[in-house]
Design an enzyme around this catalytic site. Structure first.
Site, short mmCIF file in Angstrom:
data_model
loop_
_atom_site.label_atom_id
_atom_site.label_comp_id
_atom_site.label_asym_id
_atom_site.label_seq_id
_atom_site.Cartn_x
_atom_site.Cartn_y
_atom_site.Cartn_z
CD GLU A 172 43.15 38.03 43.47
OE1 GLU A 172 43.37 36.98 43.79
OE2 GLU A 172 45.00 38.43 43.62
CD GLU A 211 31.87 32.46 43.27
OE1 GLU A 211 32.21 32.37 42.43
OE2 GLU A 211 32.83 32.64 44.05
CB CYS A 228 35.90 36.67 46.39
SG CYS A 228 36.27 36.70 47.53
CE LYS A 272 32.88 46.98 32.97
NZ LYS A 272 31.51 47.14 34.28
P1 NAD Z 1 31.87 39.48 37.31
O1 NAD Z 1 32.34 38.28 35.99
O2 NAD Z 1 30.13 39.19 36.08
O3 NAD Z 1 32.00 40.99 36.14
C1 NAD Z 1 32.76 41.05 36.88
C2 NAD Z 1 33.23 42.33 36.22
O4 NAD Z 1 33.71 42.29 35.11
C3 NAD Z 1 31.91 43.41 36.57
O5 NAD Z 1 32.61 44.92 36.58
C4 NAD Z 1 31.44 43.06 34.55
O6 NAD Z 1 30.76 44.07 34.19
C5 NAD Z 1 32.60 43.02 33.69
N1 NAD Z 1 32.85 41.77 32.74
C6 NAD Z 1 31.87 40.91 32.37
N2 NAD Z 1 32.13 40.69 30.90
C7 NAD Z 1 33.54 40.97 30.99
C8 NAD Z 1 34.26 40.92 29.52
N3 NAD Z 1 34.14 39.83 28.76
N4 NAD Z 1 35.39 41.84 29.58
C9 NAD Z 1 35.54 42.38 30.94
N5 NAD Z 1 35.11 42.83 31.95
C10 NAD Z 1 34.20 41.83 31.93
O7 NAD Z 1 31.44 38.79 38.55
P2 NAD Z 1 30.17 39.46 39.33
O8 NAD Z 1 29.08 38.57 38.94
O9 NAD Z 1 30.53 40.78 39.43
O10 NAD Z 1 31.09 39.18 40.64
C11 NAD Z 1 30.61 38.06 41.43
C12 NAD Z 1 31.80 37.43 41.41
O11 NAD Z 1 33.61 37.46 41.07
C13 NAD Z 1 32.16 35.75 41.78
O12 NAD Z 1 32.59 34.83 40.95
C14 NAD Z 1 32.80 36.40 43.15
O13 NAD Z 1 32.88 35.24 43.66
C15 NAD Z 1 34.41 37.36 42.44
N6 NAD Z 1 34.56 38.07 43.11
C16 NAD Z 1 36.22 37.53 43.74
C17 NAD Z 1 36.72 38.18 44.52
C18 NAD Z 1 38.18 37.80 44.86
O14 NAD Z 1 39.03 38.51 45.75
N7 NAD Z 1 38.71 36.68 44.89
C19 NAD Z 1 36.28 39.31 45.50
C20 NAD Z 1 34.69 39.50 45.20
C21 NAD Z 1 34.53 39.20 43.96
#
Ligand code: NAD
Length: 474
Positions: free
Chosen positions: A250, A371, A284, A175
């Site tokens: 992550e 963040e 991140c 997804k």
């Molecule tokens: P997000 O949590 O909004 O979304 C991430 C994914 O989760 C998307 O595909 C979204 O559609 C999905 N999602 C949202 N709600 C959901 C639910 N209830 N159930 C299942 N899936 C759901 O994050 P974002 O804005 O896309 O990304 C930014 C975040 O990602 C930041 O916090 C960043 O630090 C983190 N990040 C972490 C790493 C790592 O390796 N630790 C790497 C990249 C990004």
């Protein structure tokens, strides 16, 4: 280059959402309509999980070497089509081409690293307390893996999960982020061309609550591997825990870069700039906190602000992201912060926020703890290295940290005490390479490491095999 409509990939077939609904995607650099993408829901997820379940056993019985060969084919195909892949990333994220090319290459490297595991995939042999017994460990696939990810580096985000997931003998349902579906679909299309069997890699597009949530809740999903925010991670963890599914999260970071009074300031400024502002801070591992030792604070601040003002701004991924970031800066102002650079939306089409540097708040302020995932960093002045470590650790997150110092003693003191999954000396708060396990502590994750051979622990299960020999029959 990007099709006008992006469908799901289920069991080798490209399909619209069963509901017939679509999401409109706008180009971040000018808000022009780019394409529409399937707006999937539980019905599409059911089909994708069923396709994955059906395809997985035949895939799992192939040898690890054979699965590694398919992974290699896919990585090589991605390398061959790197310009095309990068162009898609540029269109749907608005990031510079150079960055997109670098990310595509990183995704390729991950594939090549994982492919090599086909001929390594080592287990352990060990002793037993009983005579004539040999004990060895082997890796087992988990079954169906749900791979849910963020938008920020769309190809590596898919590659870090998909390569080890199907190398380990699982079938996957991806997804992707609703902001970057085209990159994920391109990867999946190459997977088909590379010989990944139908159903082993499925892609379901859509919103998190509509397409992601049913995937997490699905009784037939054995592993949920998620990269995204801590807020979403918490929800996913609770749902997956309800059915005792293995869950790898992550999550976010509030990464600190520490500049000691003996640091090479030119080098420190260069890395602080890259750490805070590359990919518009949508990383991140981005350095959203910069902690400077008293004596060099003014000098460092002046150099950083001067350098930040020369940067080419980059767009945020969406209007909502831009508004969230601007609201975070406004809140910091209310909390008494001074904005030294940037802090506003640029007057041009797209969702541009200038590189922003603020100072004058403590570690309790919202901007120090939240963040923003944008080009915003906060400067703090401290007296001693131990004060710096205390400030760095006073955070909900613990993903990466960096220190700039000429002293080995200070570097090692910091590395030993800082709460982070990755520590860097005299460079940036950056991520990982394919052979290095990446992840963090506290709200940055649940303790798993992605990439590296550690990724195999996420995507497989260990089986202990006891071999008992009867010497009288020898
Ligand atoms: P997000 O949590 O909004 O979304 C991430 C994914 O989760 C998307 O595909 C979204 O559609 C999905 N999602 C949202 N709600 C959901 C639910 N209830 N159930 C299942 N899936 C759901 O994050 P974002 O804005 O896309 O990304 C930014 C975040 O990602 C930041 O916090 C960043 O630090 C983190 N990040 C972490 C790493 C790592 O390796 N630790 C790497 C990249 C990004």
């Amino acid at each position: 280059m990007i099709p006008a409509e992006i469908g799901n990939l289920i069991g080798g077939r490209t399909l619209p959402a069963q509901s017939g609904r679509w999401l409109e995607k706008l180009r971040p650099t000018d808000e022009a309509p780019l394409y529409r993408v399937a707006r999937s829901d539980a019905a599409d997820v059911d089909d994708a999980v069923a396709a994955a379940r059906a395809a997985q056993p035949a895939w799992a019985v192939r040898t690890a070497v054979a699965r590694g060969d398919v992974v290699r084919e896919l990585a090589l195909l991605l390398r061959e089509r790197r310009e095309e892949a990068s162009a898609i990333v540029v269109e749907e994220t608005g990031k510079p081409e150079e960055l997109a090319l670098g990310e595509t290459d990183a995704a390729v490297e991950m594939g090549l690293f994982v492919a090599g595991e086909g001929r390594r995939s080592y287990g352990r042999t060990t002793t037993a307390s009983m005579e004539n017994r040999t004990v060895l460990t082997t890796r087992q696939p988990l079954g169906v893996a749900a791979l849910i990810m963020s938008f920020n580096t769309p190809l590596p985000n898919v590659a870090w999960k998909a390569f080890p997931a199907f190398f380990c003998g699982n079938a996957a349902v991806v997804k992707p982020s609703e902001h970057t579906p085209a990159s994920a679909s391109f990867f999946a299309q190459l997977a088909v061309e590379a010989g990944v069997p139908d159903g082993v890699l499925n892609v379901v597009h859509g919103l998190g609550e509509e397409a992601g949530a049913p995937l997490v809740a699905h009784h037939d999903v054995d592993l949920v591997s998620f990269t995204g925010s801590a807020t979403t991670g918490r929800v996913i963890n609770e749902v997956a825990a309800g059915r005792l599914a293995k869950t790898c999260l992550e999550l976010g970071g509030k990464n600190a870069l520490v500049v000691c009074d003996d640091a090479d300031l030119e080098n420190a400024v260069r890395w602080a700039l890259a750490s805070a502002f590359s990919n518009a801070g949508q990383r991140c591992a981005s350095a959203s906190r910069i902690v400077v030792q008293g004596d060099v604070y003014e000098d460092f601040r002046e150099r950083l602000v001067t350098a930040a003002d020369t940067l080419d701004p980059q767009t945020m991924i969406s209007r909502e992201a831009m508004e969230r970031i601007l609201a975070g800066i406004a809140r910091a102002r209310e909390d008494g912060a001074d904005v030294l650079s940037g802090g506003f939306r640029l007057e041009r089409p797209g969702w541009y926020v200038g590189p922003t540097i603020v100072e004058g708040v403590g570690s309790a302020a919202a901007i120090s703890r939240t963040e923003l995932f944008g080009p915003v960093t906060v400067l703090y002045r401290v007296a001693t290295l131990d004060d710096a470590i205390e400030l760095v650790n006073d955070s909900p997150y613990g993903l990466t940290a960096a220190i700039h110092t000429a002293s080995l003693h200070r570097a090692m003191h910091f590395a030993g005490r800082v709460q982070a999954g990755v520590v860097v000396v005299n460079a940036g708060t950056h991520g990982s390479e394919p052979h290095m396990g990446f992840g963090g502590v506290k709200d940055s994750g649940t303790g798993w490491r992605e990439a590296g051979i550690e990724a195999l622990d996420v995507y497989s299960d260990l089986k202990v095999v006891n071999l008992v020999v009867d010497p009288s029959k020898a």
